[in-house]
Design an enzyme around this catalytic site. Structure first.
Site, short mmCIF file in Angstrom:
data_model
loop_
_atom_site.label_atom_id
_atom_site.label_comp_id
_atom_site.label_asym_id
_atom_site.label_seq_id
_atom_site.Cartn_x
_atom_site.Cartn_y
_atom_site.Cartn_z
N CYS A 1 46.08 30.04 47.86
CA CYS A 1 45.54 31.10 47.02
C CYS A 1 45.40 30.64 45.57
O CYS A 1 44.48 31.07 44.86
CB CYS A 1 46.42 32.34 47.10
SG CYS A 1 48.14 32.09 46.61
N CYS B 1 55.90 32.37 51.93
CA CYS B 1 54.76 31.52 51.57
C CYS B 1 55.02 30.04 51.84
O CYS B 1 54.07 29.25 51.91
CB CYS B 1 54.43 31.70 50.09
SG CYS B 1 53.75 33.33 49.68
N CYS C 1 36.70 39.88 43.28
CA CYS C 1 36.78 38.53 43.85
C CYS C 1 37.83 38.56 44.97
O CYS C 1 38.95 39.03 44.76
CB CYS C 1 37.17 37.53 42.78
SG CYS C 1 37.34 35.82 43.36
N ASP D 1 47.96 54.19 43.42
CA ASP D 1 47.36 53.22 42.50
C ASP D 1 46.95 53.80 41.14
O ASP D 1 47.05 53.11 40.13
CB ASP D 1 46.16 52.54 43.17
CG ASP D 1 45.61 51.38 42.33
OD1 ASP D 1 46.43 50.62 41.80
OD2 ASP D 1 44.38 51.24 42.23
N CYS E 1 41.28 34.52 46.62
CA CYS E 1 42.71 34.26 46.82
C CYS E 1 43.26 35.06 48.00
O CYS E 1 44.20 34.62 48.67
CB CYS E 1 43.50 34.53 45.54
SG CYS E 1 43.49 36.25 44.99
N CYS F 1 40.85 36.33 35.36
CA CYS F 1 40.60 36.77 36.74
C CYS F 1 39.21 37.37 36.87
O CYS F 1 38.82 38.24 36.07
CB CYS F 1 41.67 37.78 37.15
SG CYS F 1 41.42 38.46 38.81
#
Length: 387
Positions: free
Chosen positions: A201, A195, A248, A141, A251, A221
């Protein structure tokens, strides 16, 4: 380039590496070649050209290095892509119904996953090199490698409408890491999107941060606003934060595929009890020393005390509880203008007009941004003129 020195049949490499990865604690391990260009480059260019990355200038600065999986290391031939499940044992959205408590994203409720996973990745990389030869590099990451499309290409899951990776086995709760190698390892098949017609989401997002399915505007966001944004959060978004003080999970948490994560869950990255639903009143009292102590080894520590307390004050303002007003009032004299401005906004939401105006009259302030918050608060009541 170092070539293989192993006598082990090449067709067994993937199975042996996967077994070692599982022994080290990884939940998923799959493989992909990285010779070809990928659609992720075009999606990234569209995202950056539209300015949807906001203040994350490092994304634009490294766009060329993100355009191809081999852009960071041209000699790499294969990627070993790994996932660690961090699915919570509790409902991560339950805290949103406790306005006097703060909601911290699940991934940040324990120790920093970058450090935890990097140790496992390095151990796996050393094992691969010792067993099969070749050269290796690990990524988790922090480097400009697009790990979600790489994971999709390797078949760990697919990028859902919320742009996060979704796994058949672990839903939306996967930490990702990868090992690039000069070895040529048989690739796994990519995972198609599963999906269907679900838009849960997208529908749950408090700030409408998805301009279209599979697209994100980071500037809207809550994770970006509470973590990446350095200054005051735009006033239009503050009420939408609710009591979300770091990140958050909405989603992620509503994804129907999470039901499989619940069945397969093993708590490897445990949350700290103190960070599951901390009291806003206590968090507002943190000075820099106490902040560093509470969030030692936590990713939260990276945003610093002032930005964190800013978020806490917005949550206090959204609580609707006048009993929390003294916590905000105490911070009107904080050394940080960012904190003082957030305190003013919180008080404008909790106090009656007369009390707010009296505070303003008694409060010395010279910072222009904080003065603008006072004036905005006075004007919001209608009966008072800005000063």
């Amino acid at each position: 380039m170092t070539t293989s020195t192993s006598d082990t049949p090449r067709e067994t490499w993937a199975d042996l590496i996967r077994a070692e990865a599982h022994a080290l604690g990884f939940d998923l391990c799959r493989f992909t070649d990285i010779d070809e260009a990928w659609p992720a480059a075009a999606r990234l260019a569209e995202f950056l050209d539209a300015g949807r990355h906001g203040e994350m200038g490092w994304m634009a600065e490294t766009r060329e290095r993100r355009a191809h999986a081999r852009a960071m290391w041209t000699e790499a031939k294969s990627a070993v892509v790994l996932g660690v499940n961090y699915g919570p044992a509790h409902d991560p959205l339950a805290v949103l119904k406790q306005p006097d408590r703060g909601a911290i994203s699940v991934y940040a409720q324990g120790d920093d996953y970058h450090e935890l996973i990097k140790k496992k990745l390095k151990a796996l990389a050393r094992w691969i090199q010792a067993r099969f030869g070749g050269e290796v590099k690990v990524f988790v990451d922090t480097a400009p490698l697009l790990e979600k499309p790489l994971a999709e290409r390797a078949g760990l899951g697919w990028q859902g409408r919320h742009t996060n990776l979704v796994s058949r086995e672990f839903g939306s709760w996967l930490f990702l890491g990868s090992v690039l190698t000069t070895l040529e390892i048989a690739p796994d098949a990519p995972e198609p999107v599963h999906c269907g017609s679900c838009t849960a989401c997208l529908d749950v997002c408090p700030t409408n941060a998805f301009p279209a399915p599979f697209q994100l505007d980071a500037r809207r966001c809550i994770s970006y606003l509470t973590i990446e944004l350095k200054g005051a959060i735009p006033a239009e978004f503050r009420p939408m934060l609710g009591n979300r003080i770091y990140g958050c999970d909405d989603c992620l948490a509503v994804c129907p595929w999470n039901k499989f994560a619940a069945a397969a869950r093993e708590q490897k990255l445990a949350a700290r009890e103190a960070l599951k639903a901390p009291a806003l009143a206590e968090l507002s009292r943190l000075d820099d020393t106490a902040f560093r102590a509470l969030f030692a080894k936590s990713p939260v520590k990276r945003i610093g005390r002032d930005r964190f307390v800013r978020n806490v004050l917005y949550a206090i303002g959204n609580s609707g509880d006048p009993a929390l007003a003294p916590q905000a009032e105490r911070l009107l004299g904080d050394p940080s203008p960012l904190v003082r401005g957030a305190a003013v906004w919180a008080l404008s939401r909790l106090l009656q007009p007369e009390a707010f105006a009296a505070l303003r009259a008694a409060q010395p302030e010279t910072d222009p941004d904080v003065l603008a918050e006072w004036n905005s608060g006075l004007l919001s009541f209608g009966a008072f003129e800005a000063v």
